[in-house]
Design an enzyme around this catalytic site. Structure first.
Site, PDB file in Angstrom:
ATOM      1  N   ASP A   1      -3.513  -2.836  -6.120  1.00 17.70           N
ATOM      2  CA  ASP A   1      -2.243  -2.618  -5.419  1.00 17.70           C
ATOM      3  C   ASP A   1      -1.485  -3.932  -5.426  1.00 17.70           C
ATOM      4  OD1 ASP A   1      -0.162  -2.016  -3.654  1.00 17.70           O
ATOM      5  OD2 ASP A   1      -1.441  -0.802  -2.353  1.00 17.70           O
TER       6      ASP A   1
ATOM      7  N   ASP B   1       6.579  -2.090  -5.092  1.00 16.91           N
ATOM      8  CA  ASP B   1       5.219  -1.943  -4.573  1.00 16.91           C
ATOM      9  C   ASP B   1       4.551  -0.849  -5.410  1.00 16.91           C
ATOM     10  OD1 ASP B   1       2.984  -1.792  -2.921  1.00 16.91           O
ATOM     11  OD2 ASP B   1       4.055  -1.012  -1.178  1.00 16.91           O
TER      12      ASP B   1
ATOM     13  N   HIS C   1       5.825   4.482   2.856  1.00 17.03           N
ATOM     14  CA  HIS C   1       6.691   3.749   3.784  1.00 17.03           C
ATOM     15  C   HIS C   1       8.013   3.426   3.119  1.00 17.03           C
ATOM     16  CE1 HIS C   1       5.528   0.137   1.418  1.00 17.03           C
ATOM     17  NE2 HIS C   1       4.412   0.828   1.271  1.00 17.03           N
TER      18      HIS C   1
ATOM     19  N   HIS D   1       7.083  -2.564   5.608  1.00 15.18           N
ATOM     20  CA  HIS D   1       7.040  -1.263   6.256  1.00 15.18           C
ATOM     21  C   HIS D   1       8.260  -1.251   7.161  1.00 15.18           C
ATOM     22  CE1 HIS D   1       3.067   0.122   4.806  1.00 15.18           C
ATOM     23  NE2 HIS D   1       2.984  -1.157   4.551  1.00 15.18           N
TER      24      HIS D   1
ATOM     25  N   GLU E   1       2.347   6.631  -1.585  1.00 16.86           N
ATOM     26  CA  GLU E   1       1.018   6.169  -1.990  1.00 16.86           C
ATOM     27  C   GLU E   1      -0.111   7.034  -1.450  1.00 16.86           C
ATOM     28  OE1 GLU E   1      -0.114   2.273  -0.477  1.00 16.86           O
ATOM     29  OE2 GLU E   1       1.757   2.139   0.615  1.00 16.86           O
TER      30      GLU E   1
ATOM     31  N   GLU F   1       0.511   4.646  -6.559  1.00 20.17           N
ATOM     32  CA  GLU F   1       1.723   4.312  -5.792  1.00 20.17           C
ATOM     33  C   GLU F   1       2.872   3.907  -6.708  1.00 20.17           C
ATOM     34  OE1 GLU F   1       1.439   0.787  -3.299  1.00 20.17           O
ATOM     35  OE2 GLU F   1       3.063   1.498  -2.024  1.00 20.17           O
TER      36      GLU F   1
HETATM   37 MN    MN Z   1       1.098  -1.082  -2.370  1.00 17.15          MN
HETATM   38 MN    MN Z   2       2.865   0.421  -0.180  1.00 16.09          MN
END
Ligand code: MN
Ligand code: MN
Length: 295
Positions: free
Chosen positions: A85, A96, A154, A162, A187, A281
């Site tokens: 990640d 992200d 998020h 977030h 995600e 994600e």
């Molecule tokens: Mn992530």
């Molecule tokens: Mn994330």
């Protein structure tokens, strides 16, 4: 969204896609995960971005927030679910993304990819986050598998991970609607049946909260780095060792900073009954034609 801002998101996303390609090229059984994290973070920096948080490499029942230690010895083993990640920051605008590497074909990975794709398909201004959750959950249920119910997607904002909106991986009755120009990360985390995560006692990642007076010079240095160099975004213990602070000095300073509420820990999250987890994600700009920036 202003064109200038959009371009920064697109750049962050492009760097992420390249870093993903690199990670999948070098990941193999026997590879030390520090080497993997280092290669990804180096590529992000060389490409003109900055890691928005330390690359998380969470294996099997670990869901998130593990990043290799400065003297990491863990290597990838055959059949392990290696969740990578990463975040890429370009002037505060963040892409992200996450994916799961496994040396063998694994149904949880396929399900994670399907759940993510299904969620992306229903994105449009006006869709509620409850409907998003339903779309993400659907293919997982159809496959007879489950999701981690207390982890969510998020929204993102400049220098903020977030932004206050949670996007569930299961249907719920939330009527909150997405708006044109929202930036969101979906995600799903998939397991053999519905599961939950809990915090472990291990922490490798921390984040700035506020300035506080501290006695140790190393603590003052870390506070300054976390505020100015890492821009209030999460950082790793191993990054501090690279700044020339001894591992023991880092531990003492982090303890002091945590005690006065100057920084917060992000403990490693693990599935409560040690079920193995896969994750996928992407970051998406919401619009009539949604843009998946990290693809
Ligand atoms: Mn992530
Ligand atoms: Mn994330």
């Amino acid at each position: 969204m202003e064109r200038k801002i959009m371009e920064k998101y697109l750049k962050a996303g492009r760097i992420g896609a390249r870093a993903r390609e690199l990670a999948l090229k070098i990941a193999k059984p026997g590879l030390n995960i520090l080497e993997l994290a280092q290669a990804v973070e180096d590529l992000i920096i060389k490409s003109g971005g900055r890691p928005a948080f330390p690359v998380n490499i969470s294996i099997n029942e670990l869901a998130a927030h593990y990043t290799p230690k400065a003297d990491e010895t863990r290597v990838i083993k055959p059949g392990e679910l290696v969740k990578i990640d990463m975040g890429i920051e370009v002037e505060g605008y963040i892409g992200d993304l996450a994916f799961t590497y496994c040396s063998e074909k694994n149904p949880l990975i396929d399900a994670a990819n399907k759940a993510l794709a299904s969620g992306i398909r229903v994105i449009r201004p006006g869709v509620t986050v409850g409907e998003m959750g339903r779309a993400i959950e659907k293919p997982v249920k159809d496959l007879g598998l489950g999701v981690i119910v207390n982890l969510t997607g998020h929204n993102l904002d400049r220098y903020i991970f977030h932004g206050g909106l949670s996007i569930p991986n299961v249907a719920n009755d939330s009527g909150h609607a997405l708006q044109d120009g929202d930036v969101i990360a979906l995600e799903p985390f998939i397991s053999e049946s519905n599961g939950r995560v809990e915090e472990t006692g291990v922490t490798e990642i921390y984040q700035y909260i506020q300035d506080r007076p501290v006695r140790l010079a190393s603590a003052r240095k870390i506070l300054q780095l976390s505020r100015d160099k890492y821009h209030g975004l999460p950082f790793a213990r191993r990054w501090l060792v690279k700044e020339g602070i001894t591992p023991l000095g880092v531990s003492l300073a982090l303890k002091q900073l945590e005690a006065v509420n100057a920084i917060k820990p992000h403990p490693v999250l693990k599935e409560i009954s040690n079920k193995k987890i896969a994750q996928a994600e992407h970051t998406i700009i919401v619009g009539e034609k949604p843009i998946v920036i990290t693809e």
